[in-house]
Design an enzyme around this catalytic site. Structure first.
Site, PDB file in Angstrom:
ATOM      1  N   CYS A 136       0.837  -1.207   0.000  1.00 52.14           N
ATOM      2  CA  CYS A 136       0.000   0.000   0.000  1.00 52.14           C
ATOM      3  C   CYS A 136       0.871   1.255   0.000  1.00 52.14           C
ATOM      4  O   CYS A 136       1.464   1.611   1.020  1.00 52.14           O
ATOM      5  CB  CYS A 136      -0.910  -0.013   1.235  1.00 52.14           C
ATOM      6  N   CYS A 139      -0.478   4.119   2.252  1.00 51.49           N
ATOM      7  CA  CYS A 139      -0.232   3.916   3.692  1.00 51.49           C
ATOM      8  C   CYS A 139       1.233   4.177   4.047  1.00 51.49           C
ATOM      9  O   CYS A 139       1.528   4.803   5.058  1.00 51.49           O
ATOM     10  CB  CYS A 139      -0.565   2.482   4.114  1.00 51.49           C
ATOM     11  N   ASP A 140       2.156   3.660   3.248  1.00 45.16           N
ATOM     12  CA  ASP A 140       3.563   3.631   3.672  1.00 45.16           C
ATOM     13  C   ASP A 140       4.493   4.550   2.880  1.00 45.16           C
ATOM     14  O   ASP A 140       5.618   4.799   3.320  1.00 45.16           O
ATOM     15  CB  ASP A 140       4.091   2.187   3.571  1.00 45.16           C
TER      16      ASP A 140
END
Ligand code: NAP
Length: 308
Positions: A136, A139-140
């Protein structure tokens, strides 16, 4: 709480499930929606969505997801988040859904469980998951500002996420096993324009290295068999998806890859059970298409319960 009977139960709170709920609840059908995590589905993993009609400037995935959920709630869908369907009970004409918290009964069921990212099965992948190996970018990605990262895959997801990562990373090494991308040329061209992408084509990843976190990725050139170890601090894997249909087991017909088989209206092999969205065989994996399939499934439920 458990054992109550709903007109329809929806499994999955992504675009397909939430749209189906908007339609069934507006019909005043008592609707329960079970979502294993939080509602929103794929849009939650996407920074900006540019091809969902009605938003000419694009819309953030998180905002679109929140709007879908708010609209379903407005019409009275009972949403239970963090409640994962673990089994279906369709014996003797019943429609039941088992979760870790109890069992729910319905007069109809819409399966919209979506898909998850495939893993590569590389040495280092599992050990370093969450410590540099990610599925992701939204997200990261921001964790790797100014760092070198790798993206694996050549489909639309890999290209779009690689483009997103160029906002943060100093360099994105895009590793793809063939000489051309499966994803849209337009996105590949945009990626090239950033000047931050290095394309490693005809290259397969063979191992992810690192001790406490990712330190490198080793790739093998398909033509020469030569290996190269590229120092990177993160590896983002985008090599396709697989359906979240493990809980369905033998109750409804699945194809060889685990996708739910339906007729064009979304009817599955079981009476009163319909499917919509990314886990349905033949789905084109677009948010607008998932919404359309949610509508079709809801209309089929309406036909079954209201028009009869
Ligand atoms: P995909 O289109 O199936 O692409 C998967 C990619 O991973 C392919 O390039 C494939 O290589 C590669 N791959 C698969 N297994 C691999 C392995 N073991 N090792 C190395 N590489 C491997 O999957 P996706 O990118 O997740 O997209 C899924 C669907 O969503 C597609 O239909 C896509 O069009 C759609 N989608 C569309 C949009 C959009 O329209 N903006 C955005 C996101 C997703 P090969 O090419 O050699 O097979």
């Amino acid at each position: 709480m458990t054992g109550e009977r709903y007109d329809t139960i929806i499994v999955g709170g992504g675009p397909a499930g939430l749209t189906a709920g908007i339609y069934t609840a507006r019909e005043q059908l008592r609707t329960l929606l079970l979502e294993k995590a939080i509602c929103g589905g794929w849009p939650l993993l996407t920074a900006t969505i540019e091809n969902y009609p009605g938003f000419p400037e694009g819309i953030s995935g998180a905002e679109l997801a929140a709007r879908f959920k708010a609209q379903a709630e407005r019409f009275g869908v009972e949403i239970r988040e963090r409640e994962e369907a673990v089994a279906l009970d369709l014996s003797g004409g019943k429609i039941g859904v088992e979760t870790a918290r109890g069992s729910w009964r319905g007069r109809s069921l819409i399966l919209a469980p979506g898909c998850r990212m495939k893993k590569l099965g590389l040495p280092g992948e599992e050990e370093l998951a969450g410590r540099g190996v990610s599925y992701c970018a939204v997200c990261d990605g921001p964790l790797y500002r100014g760092r070198e990262v790798a993206v694996i895959g050549g489909g639309n997801v890999a290209l779009e996420e690689a483009l997103f990562l160029t906002r943060f990373a100093a360099r994105v090494h895009l590793i793809h096993r063939r000489d051309r991308f499966r994803g849209e040329k337009l996105v590949a061209a945009e990626l090239e324009k950033t000047g931050k992408a290095r394309f490693l084509l005809k290259s397969v990843p063979v191992a992810i290295g690192g001790k406490d976190g990712v330190e490198s990725i080793t790739v093998r050139r398909t033509e020469t068999g030569k290996e190269e170890t590229v120092p990177v601090e993160a590896v983002f894997v985008f090599v396709g998806v697989e359906p979240n249909t493990g809980f369905i087991r033998e109750t409804v017909r699945l194809n060889g890859d685990g996708f739910i088989v339906t007729d064009p209206a979304g009817k599955t092999s079981a009476d009163g059970v319909f499917a919509a969205g990314d886990a349905r065989e033949g789905n084109v994996r677009q948010i607008a298409a998932a919404c359309g399939e949610g509508v079709a499934a809801a209309m089929a439920v309406r036909k079954l319960l209201v028009e009869y």
